[in-house]
Write a protein that holds these residues in place. Structure first.
Motif, mmCIF file in Angstrom:
data_model
loop_
_atom_site.group_PDB
_atom_site.id
_atom_site.type_symbol
_atom_site.label_atom_id
_atom_site.label_comp_id
_atom_site.label_asym_id
_atom_site.label_seq_id
_atom_site.Cartn_x
_atom_site.Cartn_y
_atom_site.Cartn_z
ATOM 1 N N GLU A 78 0.856 -1.188 0.000
ATOM 2 C CA GLU A 78 0.000 0.000 0.000
ATOM 3 C C GLU A 78 0.891 1.236 0.000
ATOM 4 O O GLU A 78 1.649 1.463 0.944
ATOM 5 C CB GLU A 78 -0.903 0.002 1.240
ATOM 6 N N ILE A 79 0.827 2.010 -1.088
ATOM 7 C CA ILE A 79 1.680 3.196 -1.214
ATOM 8 C C ILE A 79 0.849 4.474 -1.328
ATOM 9 O O ILE A 79 1.322 5.504 -1.794
ATOM 10 C CB ILE A 79 2.629 3.074 -2.419
ATOM 11 N N GLN A 106 -10.513 4.850 2.621
ATOM 12 C CA GLN A 106 -9.412 3.913 2.819
ATOM 13 C C GLN A 106 -9.438 3.363 4.238
ATOM 14 O O GLN A 106 -9.721 4.097 5.194
ATOM 15 C CB GLN A 106 -8.063 4.593 2.558
ATOM 16 N N VAL A 107 -9.124 2.095 4.369
ATOM 17 C CA VAL A 107 -9.226 1.434 5.667
ATOM 18 C C VAL A 107 -8.231 1.988 6.683
ATOM 19 O O VAL A 107 -8.428 1.849 7.889
ATOM 20 C CB VAL A 107 -9.037 -0.090 5.524
ATOM 21 N N ASP A 108 -7.155 2.617 6.214
ATOM 22 C CA ASP A 108 -6.133 3.138 7.129
ATOM 23 C C ASP A 108 -6.323 4.617 7.464
ATOM 24 O O ASP A 108 -5.527 5.179 8.220
ATOM 25 C CB ASP A 108 -4.734 2.964 6.519
ATOM 26 N N ALA A 166 10.108 -2.803 5.808
ATOM 27 C CA ALA A 166 10.455 -1.803 4.797
ATOM 28 C C ALA A 166 9.230 -1.285 4.052
ATOM 29 O O ALA A 166 8.328 -2.057 3.710
ATOM 30 C CB ALA A 166 11.431 -2.393 3.782
ATOM 31 N N PRO A 167 9.203 0.016 3.744
ATOM 32 C CA PRO A 167 8.197 0.572 2.833
ATOM 33 C C PRO A 167 8.687 0.405 1.397
ATOM 34 O O PRO A 167 9.370 1.260 0.853
ATOM 35 C CB PRO A 167 8.138 2.050 3.252
ATOM 36 N N ARG A 178 3.347 0.281 5.347
ATOM 37 C CA ARG A 178 2.741 1.262 4.441
ATOM 38 C C ARG A 178 3.809 2.246 3.994
ATOM 39 O O ARG A 178 4.706 2.611 4.763
ATOM 40 C CB ARG A 178 1.592 1.992 5.132
ATOM 41 N N CYS A 179 3.720 2.674 2.736
ATOM 42 C CA CYS A 179 4.694 3.615 2.175
ATOM 43 C C CYS A 179 4.140 5.033 2.217
ATOM 44 O O CYS A 179 3.004 5.267 1.785
ATOM 45 C CB CYS A 179 5.021 3.257 0.725
ATOM 46 N N GLY A 180 4.943 5.961 2.679
ATOM 47 C CA GLY A 180 4.570 7.370 2.654
ATOM 48 C C GLY A 180 4.920 7.991 1.318
ATOM 49 O O GLY A 180 5.728 8.915 1.239
#
Length: 729
Positions: free
Chosen positions: A66-67, A199-201, A368-369, A397-399
């Protein structure tokens, strides 16, 4: 075909294994869809996991990284729809990297929807079928006499009902159905697919919960900073390790020999400390001297000079040559020549690169992202000289990714440092590290020549593209396909390519290739329209003509009818042709990429001092017959448009082999007060659904530059935008 306005309005897998378990009477479904092999009907390797708890809560594992593209929401929606559950009862969790269980896991190419649309719906339908079979066996009736409503199996004849939770354990004992035999829902019956879904997050993000790689914490964890040469790949000549180790909190400082591969472990100096602050202070005390490197003489002015020489030489390799371009140009009523340039760009992900690593029990464990976890695992294994099965990768998760996290150099660095330190270590790059050690969108130079007949029709098109590479291979993401529009649509068409060597790492940036090619191609089409006295919308429709599908269906095929439809829609919705005040104009552009057909109109004003303001962008798109999550789709399109506009103001320049920019003061991003109004319209065509992470970006850049020309009469042929070149007078 139908039109969805503002979108909130209106592979054939074979039988798969089912794993029983889940604990406490739960059901777990694991479907391993094998990757493509020799058989043409074998799809890409995919997996989905569904667990049903006794209380009816359904947990769906999201397999891909997820990015920010919303995949942790949209892919589980596909399963939940066919499973027939209430979305409020669904919980999603992020999978770890596991190629044996999941097949290929990646975020890139806007491919999640095309690859998973059929497979994951079949997975959900299979789970529903097993629950029906369990109820049929329990009640002594035919499964065909049963139906479901969200989370419940119903026998209408007797009035009996059973929740999924009560049937879960028995369903786990059922044989998995043949997936190809399953009947999927008609779109008219969808309750989850097509509904705007947050989004779920989101709640966790806005309340600061630890989801991202940079949030990772482990017991006994240390922090690391890693200094690399400003000239890419240069080795360490000397470093004052004692000075770094004298800083309070620093545990160790050591030189890393490294290698020569940009996406692996490059030479540098690591500092490990009790806090990141201490590690960075220790790094500042190193006084590193770097060895000479062959690419230290390279520079942006040097590239530009080489490009001019190569363009003037009229050499290079011909990638495509249709008809007789030179004869057509000679016979044209009017000819146009123009040189275009676009710069290197940084991904500038808001979360800088980071990775947490812990070597224990002979295994390297990574958090790791990353957009490509499995290649990251392989790079770590190669770097450490251990077997890949001894590397465990947990995906955070990637920022932001935008293609930067397709490279896993930061994973190799963290793994090496952690193994050397003998403790869990979190490596965090500074913003300057991130900007000066990116894999940049390649710069490019295009020399166009075009011919027009007396009616303003395009009779010839030649493009001499000067890019980077050596031998037969272009640098990463620096090429141009011979099928790029308007190839195949103009009888006399030629594409030549010349290359020059490069010591700067390059890589894919959101909508790779397309983000630059759309700018130059759609801008030159506008120039031809103006020279021929043809309206820019009309010129584009003339070029598209009535060709229909050009080439084979797929990523290289081009459906002219679909593109013409979005061009007309964008023009209609934007009020194309309406009079505007002085120094205000509209521009249009279109581009096909990642299976999506997009046309966009931008309305722009240019102040007397040359400052550009994008007021509104109209987006018209055709990405097939279904939008999985309309809210997520809007997020992706609006983000792409803002991203594309932002890219028009930044550049990465090279001096003495080094990147000159280091932070957002010299590489600006678009601020919220400069973001335009974005109005989105979808054409619902009878085509498979496609992805949305990338194809909305490329057209906005030329739409804006064409609007600038309409407002000022000044043609933008070089990026970034410079106010001094657009000022009145």
């Amino acid at each position: 075909m139908g039109i969805i306005q503002n979108i909130t309005e209106g592979f054939s897998p074979s039988r798969r294994a089912v794993l029983a378990g889940g604990g406490a009477g739960g059901l777990i479904l694991a479907f391993s869809l094998a990757g493509k092999g020799a058989a043409a009907d074998t799809p890409a390797a995919l997996n989905a996991y569904v667990s049903v708890a006794p209380d009816g809560i359904v947990t769906i594992v999201s397999k891909n990284p997820e990015i920010g593209q919303g995949i942790k929401t949209s892919l589980p929606m596909l399963i939940a729809e066919e499973l027939d559950v209430d979305w409020a009862q669904v919980r999603t969790v992020q999978a770890d990297n596991d190629p044996q269980a999941y097949g290929r896991q990646f975020a890139g190419g806007s491919m999640a929807t095309p690859l998973h649309w059929d497979q994951l719906r079949q997975v959900g339908a299979a789970g529903r079928a097993m629950l029906l079979a369990a109820a049929a066996a329990d009640w002594g009736v035919e499964a065909a006499s049963l139906s479901t409503e969200p989370g419940v199996v119903i026998h209408a004849a007797s009035g009996r009902r059973a929740t999924y939770g009560s049937l879960a354990a028995k369903a786990a004992a059922q044989t998995a159905p043949e997936l190809r035999s399953l009947k999927l829902k008609d779109a008219s019956a969808y309750r989850i697919i097509g509904q705007p879904t947050p989004q779920v997050d989101t709640a966790a993000i806005v309340t600061g919960q630890p989801l991202f790689g940079i949030d990772m914490r482990l017991p006994g964890m240390l922090y690391a900073a890693y200094a690399k040469a400003p000239v890419f790949g240069a080795k360490v000549a000397s470093a004052d390790l004692a000075a770094a180790q004298a800083v309070k909190g620093v545990r160790r400082a050591f030189v890393v020999e490294g290698g020569t591969e940009f996406d692996g472990l490059l030479p540098g100096v690591a500092v490990v400390a009790d806090s990141w602050w201490a590690a960075n202070k220790g790094r500042q005390a190193l006084n590193v001297q770097w060895a000479d490197h062959p690419t230290s003489s390279q520079s942006s002015p040097g590239y530009a000079g080489q490009a001019r020489s190569l363009a003037e030489a009229k050499g290079g390799k011909t990638l495509r040559h249709d008809g007789d371009v030179e004869a057509a140009l000679s016979a044209s009523a009017k000819t146009v020549e123009a040189d275009y340039f676009y710069p290197f760009l940084s991904h500038a992900t808001l979360e800088p690169q980071n990775c947490t690593a812990h070597f224990h029990d002979g295994k390297m464990e990574i958090w790791a992202p990353t957009q490509l976890p499995e290649p990251g695992r392989q790079i770590v294994a190669k770097t450490l000289g251990i077997a890949p099965e001894n590397v465990i990768v947990h995906m955070t998760r990637c920022g932001g990714g935008f293609g930067r996290r397709l490279m896993n150099d930061y994973m190799a660095e963290a793994a090496w440092i952690a193994k050397e330190a003998g403790a869990p270590v979190k490596l965090v790059w500074t913003r300057e590290d991130d900007m000066r050690h990116d894999f940049y969108r390649p710069a490019g130079f295009h020399h166009f020549r075009g011919g027009l007949d007396a009616s303003g029709n395009v009779t010839a098109w030649a493009n001499h593209f000067v890019t980077f590479g050596e031998g037969e291979a272009t640098a990463r993401s620096a090429g141009m396909a011979p099928t790029e529009f308007p190839a195949r649509f103009i009888d006399n068409y030629k594409l030549d390519v010349s290359m020059m060597p490069l010591g700067v790492p390059t890589g894919p940036l959101r909508a790779p290739g397309s983000n630059a090619i759309a700018f130059v191609v759609q801008s030159f089409i506008d120039e031809l329209a103006h020279a021929g006295g043809v309206d820019p919308v009309e010129m584009r429709l003339r070029l598209l003509g009535d060709h229909g599908l050009m080439g084979e269906d797929g990523r290289s095929g081009y459906d002219a009818a679909r593109m013409a439809a979005v061009v007309r829609l964008a023009a209609e919705k934007s009020g194309w042709g309406e009079a505007l005040p002085a120094r205000r104009g509209k521009g249009i552009a279109f581009h096909y990429s990642h299976l999506g057909y997009f046309a966009e109109v931008a309305e722009v004003s240019v102040a007397d001092d040359g400052a550009v303001k994008v007021h509104k962008v109209w987006v018209a798109a055709d990405v097939g017959r279904q939008i999985i999550n309309p809210l997520g789709a809007l997020n992706q399109i609006e983000g792409s448009v803002i991203d594309g506009i932002s890219e028009m103001f930044g550049e990465i320049t090279i001096k003495d082999g080094q990147v000159e920019q280091g932070n957002f003061d010299t590489f600006p991003l678009l601020r919220i007060d400069a973001a335009p109004v974005i109005e989105t319209h979808f054409i619902k065509s009878d085509n498979p659904p496609t992805g949305l992470g990338e194809p909305a970006l490329p057209p906005v850049v030329p739409a804006v530059t064409n609007a600038i020309f309409a407002a000022t009469g000044k043609r933008v042929r070089s990026l970034p935008l410079k106010a001094s070149e657009l000022a009145a007078g």
